[in-house]
Design a protein around this motif. Structure first.
Motif, short mmCIF file in Angstrom:
data_model
loop_
_atom_site.label_atom_id
_atom_site.label_comp_id
_atom_site.label_asym_id
_atom_site.label_seq_id
_atom_site.Cartn_x
_atom_site.Cartn_y
_atom_site.Cartn_z
N GLY A 2 -15.62 -2.51 -17.23
CA GLY A 2 -15.09 -1.93 -16.00
C GLY A 2 -14.73 -0.47 -16.15
N LEU A 3 -14.17 -0.12 -17.31
CA LEU A 3 -13.81 1.28 -17.56
C LEU A 3 -15.05 2.16 -17.63
CD1 LEU A 3 -11.43 3.18 -18.13
CD2 LEU A 3 -11.71 2.68 -20.56
N LEU A 4 -16.09 1.66 -18.27
CA LEU A 4 -17.35 2.42 -18.37
C LEU A 4 -17.97 2.63 -17.00
CD1 LEU A 4 -19.53 3.69 -20.16
CD2 LEU A 4 -20.59 1.43 -20.34
N VAL A 5 -17.99 1.56 -16.17
CA VAL A 5 -18.55 1.66 -14.82
C VAL A 5 -17.73 2.63 -13.98
CG1 VAL A 5 -18.96 0.39 -12.67
CG2 VAL A 5 -19.57 -0.64 -14.87
N THR A 6 -16.40 2.58 -14.13
CA THR A 6 -15.53 3.48 -13.38
C THR A 6 -15.78 4.94 -13.76
OG1 THR A 6 -13.79 1.79 -13.23
CG2 THR A 6 -13.13 4.06 -12.86
N LEU A 7 -15.97 5.20 -15.05
CA LEU A 7 -16.23 6.57 -15.51
C LEU A 7 -17.56 7.08 -14.99
CD1 LEU A 7 -14.93 6.37 -19.20
CD2 LEU A 7 -13.87 7.56 -17.26
N HIS A 61 -6.91 3.43 -9.21
CA HIS A 61 -6.47 2.05 -9.41
C HIS A 61 -7.40 1.32 -10.38
CE1 HIS A 61 -5.13 -2.03 -8.61
NE2 HIS A 61 -6.39 -2.36 -8.36
N SER A 62 -8.71 1.47 -10.18
CA SER A 62 -9.68 0.81 -11.06
C SER A 62 -9.55 1.29 -12.49
CB SER A 62 -11.10 1.07 -10.55
OG SER A 62 -12.06 0.48 -11.39
N PHE A 63 -9.33 2.59 -12.67
CA PHE A 63 -9.19 3.17 -14.02
C PHE A 63 -7.93 2.63 -14.71
CE2 PHE A 63 -7.55 6.63 -16.75
CZ PHE A 63 -8.61 6.71 -17.65
N LEU A 64 -6.79 2.64 -13.99
CA LEU A 64 -5.53 2.18 -14.58
C LEU A 64 -5.56 0.68 -14.84
CD1 LEU A 64 -2.98 4.25 -12.46
CD2 LEU A 64 -3.73 4.69 -14.81
N TYR A 65 -6.21 -0.08 -13.95
CA TYR A 65 -6.30 -1.53 -14.12
C TYR A 65 -7.12 -1.86 -15.37
CZ TYR A 65 -7.31 -6.44 -13.09
OH TYR A 65 -7.43 -7.80 -13.15
#
Length: 280
Positions: free
Chosen positions: A204-209, A271-275
Motif C-alpha cells: 500500500g505504501l509503494l502504491v501510494t508513493l 491518510h493512505s500514507f499514514l495508515y
C-alpha cells in the motif's frame, strides 16, 4: 417497443429487488432470529476472479466462523472483503432462525446499509435512465421481463433437480468440512495476521508513493498554467470559500480543475500514507 430501452429498464429493477432482499431479510432475521455466539477461528486469504474470462484478480479476505448448535459444531465463511476484519479469536453475533443452522446470518449493520445503497441506486437509475429518457410503456415491458426470467429460471432449476429444488435452498448457509478447510489458505494466529498486515502495508505504501508522484506531476504542471488572476481566485476559493464559481467558469478550465482535484484529494493521499506507515 424499443429493445434497448426494455433491457436497460431492467437495471433499476435489479437494483430494487436486490435492495428489497437485503433490507427485508436483515429485518426478518433481526425480528424473528435468535441471537447466538460464534467465534472467528481463522481468516481465509483467497484470490477473487472476475471478468468474462476470469482475467481480473484481487486478493480478498473472509472470516472463518465456528458456532455450536446442540451437540454439533458448524463452520462457514463470511462474505469476502479487500481488507481483513482483524477479528481473529473474537466472538461474533449470529442470528439463527427456528434453531435451524442452515438459516443463519452474522449480525452486521452493513447488510442494511448496502441495501439502502442499492435502493438509492435504483431510484437514481430509474429517474435518469427511465423517467427522463424512456417511453414508460417500455419500462412496463421491463417489469414483465423481470417477472418472466426468474420464473423460467426457477422451473429450470426445478426440472434439473427432479423436483427437489426449493426457493429456501437459495438462502441456506454452506458449511465447510474439515477436509475442505484444510485445503484453504488460512491465517490462524496473531503473528500470521500481523505479518500479513505488514506485507499489505508495504504494498500500500509503494502504491501510494507511485500515485503521489503522479499527483505531484499533475499539480505542478496545472499550477504553472494558471494566470496571476486565477491564482488569486484560487486562494480566495480555498481560504474564504469565495470566487469558486468564477474560477470554474475560467477559460483555462483544464489546469484549474487539475489543481482543485489535487488539493481536494491531498487528504486522501495523506491518510493512505499514514495508515500504511501505522500498519508496518
Amino acid at each position: 417497443m424499443i429493445i434497448s430501452e426494455v433491457f436497460l429498464g431492467l437495471v433499476p429493477i435489479a437494483f430494487f429487488i436486490t435492495a428489497l432482499l437485503l433490507i427485508l431479510s436483515d429485518l426478518f432475521y433481526r425480528r424473528y432470529g435468535k441471537l447466538i455466539k460464534g467465534r472467528v477461528i481463522a481468516i481465509e486469504k483467497y484470490i477473487s476472479r472476475s471478468g468474462s474470462r476470469n482475467q481480473t484478480r484481487q486478493l480478498m479476505y473472509r472470516d472463518l466462523v465456528e458456532f455450536s448448535q446442540g451437540s454439533d459444531t458448524y463452520k462457514f465463511v463470511t462474505h469476502g472483503s479487500s481488507y481483513m476484519s482483524g477479528k481473529l479469536n473474537q466472538n461474533v453475533d449470529i442470528f439463527i432462525l427456528n434453531n435451524d443452522p442452515n438459516f443463519i446470518r452474522t449480525k452486521r449493520v452493513s447488510h442494511l446499509l448496502i441495501g439502502l445503497a442499492f435502493l438509492l441506486a435504483s431510484g437514481l437509475s430509474f429517474y435518469f435512465a427511465v423517467w427522463k429518457s424512456f417511453q414508460l410503456i417500455n419500462f412496463y415491458y421491463s417489469i414483465l421481463l423481470s417477472i418472466l426470467l426468474p420464473t423460467l429460471f426457477y422451473f429450470f432449476l426445478k426440472k434439473k433437480s427432479k423436483g427437489q429444488f426449493q426457493l429456501s435452498d437459495l438462502f441456506k448457509t454452506k458449511f465447510l468440512s474439515d477436509e475442505e478447510i484444510g485445503k484453504r489458505d488460512l491465517l490462524q494466529s496473531i503473528k500470521q495476521l500481523e505479518g500479513e498486515n505488514s506485507k499489505n502495508a508495504k504494498v500500500g505504501l509503494l502504491v501510494t508513493l507511485v500515485f503521489f508522484i503522479f499527483y505531484f506531476c499533475i499539480f505542478s504542471f496545472s499550477y504553472k498554467q494558471l494566470s496571476g488572476e486565477e491564482v488569486l481566485l484560487l486562494k480566495g476559493a480555498i481560504y474564504n470559500f469565495e470566487n469558486l464559481e468564477l474560477l470554474l467558469k475560467s477559460p483555462n478550465q483544464g489546469p484549474v480543475i487539475g489543481v482543485l482535484f489535487c488539493l481536494f484529494s491531498a487528504p486522501l493521499f495523506l491518510h493512505s500514507f499514514l495508515y500504511s506507515l501505522k500498519k508496518l
